[in-house]
Design a protein around this motif. Structure first.
Motif, short mmCIF file in Angstrom:
data_model
loop_
_atom_site.label_atom_id
_atom_site.label_comp_id
_atom_site.label_asym_id
_atom_site.label_seq_id
_atom_site.Cartn_x
_atom_site.Cartn_y
_atom_site.Cartn_z
N TYR A 2 0.86 -1.17 0.00
CA TYR A 2 0.00 0.00 0.00
C TYR A 2 0.91 1.23 0.00
N SER A 3 0.56 2.22 -0.80
CA SER A 3 1.43 3.39 -0.92
C SER A 3 0.60 4.66 -1.09
N GLN A 4 1.08 5.76 -0.50
CA GLN A 4 0.42 7.06 -0.62
C GLN A 4 1.47 8.16 -0.51
N THR A 5 1.29 9.21 -1.33
CA THR A 5 2.23 10.33 -1.34
C THR A 5 1.52 11.60 -0.89
N THR A 6 2.17 12.31 0.04
CA THR A 6 1.70 13.60 0.52
C THR A 6 2.87 14.57 0.49
N ARG A 7 2.71 15.67 -0.23
CA ARG A 7 3.74 16.71 -0.27
C ARG A 7 5.13 16.18 -0.62
N GLY A 8 5.17 15.24 -1.54
CA GLY A 8 6.45 14.70 -1.98
C GLY A 8 7.05 13.64 -1.09
N ASP A 42 11.74 18.47 -1.95
CA ASP A 42 12.96 19.27 -2.08
C ASP A 42 13.37 19.95 -0.77
N THR A 43 12.81 19.47 0.35
CA THR A 43 13.18 20.05 1.64
C THR A 43 13.42 18.93 2.66
N THR A 44 14.30 19.18 3.62
CA THR A 44 14.57 18.22 4.69
C THR A 44 13.41 18.24 5.68
N VAL A 45 13.00 17.03 6.12
CA VAL A 45 11.89 16.91 7.05
C VAL A 45 12.27 15.97 8.19
N GLN A 46 11.58 16.13 9.31
CA GLN A 46 11.76 15.23 10.45
C GLN A 46 10.40 14.69 10.87
N VAL A 75 15.30 12.09 10.54
CA VAL A 75 15.42 13.27 9.68
C VAL A 75 15.73 12.76 8.28
N LEU A 76 14.94 13.22 7.31
CA LEU A 76 15.11 12.78 5.93
C LEU A 76 15.42 13.96 5.02
N GLN A 77 16.60 13.95 4.47
CA GLN A 77 16.94 14.95 3.47
C GLN A 77 16.30 14.54 2.15
N PRO A 78 16.18 15.47 1.20
CA PRO A 78 15.63 15.11 -0.11
C PRO A 78 16.37 13.90 -0.69
N GLY A 79 15.61 12.93 -1.16
CA GLY A 79 16.19 11.73 -1.74
C GLY A 79 16.46 10.61 -0.75
N GLN A 80 16.34 10.88 0.55
CA GLN A 80 16.60 9.86 1.56
C GLN A 80 15.31 9.12 1.92
N SER A 81 15.52 7.92 2.48
CA SER A 81 14.38 7.14 2.95
C SER A 81 14.69 6.56 4.33
N PHE A 82 13.64 6.12 4.99
CA PHE A 82 13.75 5.50 6.31
C PHE A 82 12.80 4.30 6.33
#
Length: 130
Positions: A2-8, A42-46, A75-82
């Motif tokens: 199952y997959s969903q995208t919100t704000r990138g 395109d922004t770092t998020v936590q 904390v995920l920088q653009p292009g990173q995953s967890f």
């Protein structure tokens, strides 16, 4: 899956029934679920907090809220995953989970991203087509 995208930010979930931890004779059914969070923006998020709504086959609802996931606030920088794995027990042989993560952008903006609803099905569930 199952997959969903919100704000990138894409959240993908794959649940797995754990037969070895379940005991249908005791009304105990257990699932693991693997979650992958991909920051395609395109922004770092936590990830600050989680919120789950878990509904069993009888319609009973349990809500779970807490800081981070599995003891972390990644904390995920653009292009990173967890990725992480967690689990949930139910007193019924099927159910559904849905949720959200509270994220904070590097700008200080706080927003929620959706975790897609996913089905918890065991091999002990009778499938009925309507």
């Amino acid at each position: 899956m199952y997959s969903q995208t919100t704000r990138g930010i894409t959240v993908t979930v794959q649940p797995v029934y754990l037969d070895d931890q379940s005991d249908p004779t005791e009304n105990r059914y257990v699932w693991a679920y693997q979650v992958r969070i991909d920051n395609q923006g395109d922004t770092t998020v936590q990830l600050l907090r989680r919120h789950w709504v878990i509904t069993d086959a009888l319609g009973r609802v349990q809500e779970v809220r807490g800081a981070g996931v599995v003891g972390e606030q990644p904390v995920l920088q653009p292009g990173q995953s967890f990725e992480y794995t967690s689990g949930t027990p139910l007193p019924t042989s099927s159910g559904i989970m849905v949720g959200s993560y509270e994220m904070e952008a590097e700008t200080g903006e706080v927003f929620d991203i959706a975790v897609p609803a996913f089905s918890l099905d065991s091999p002990h569930e009778t499938v009925r087509l309507n």
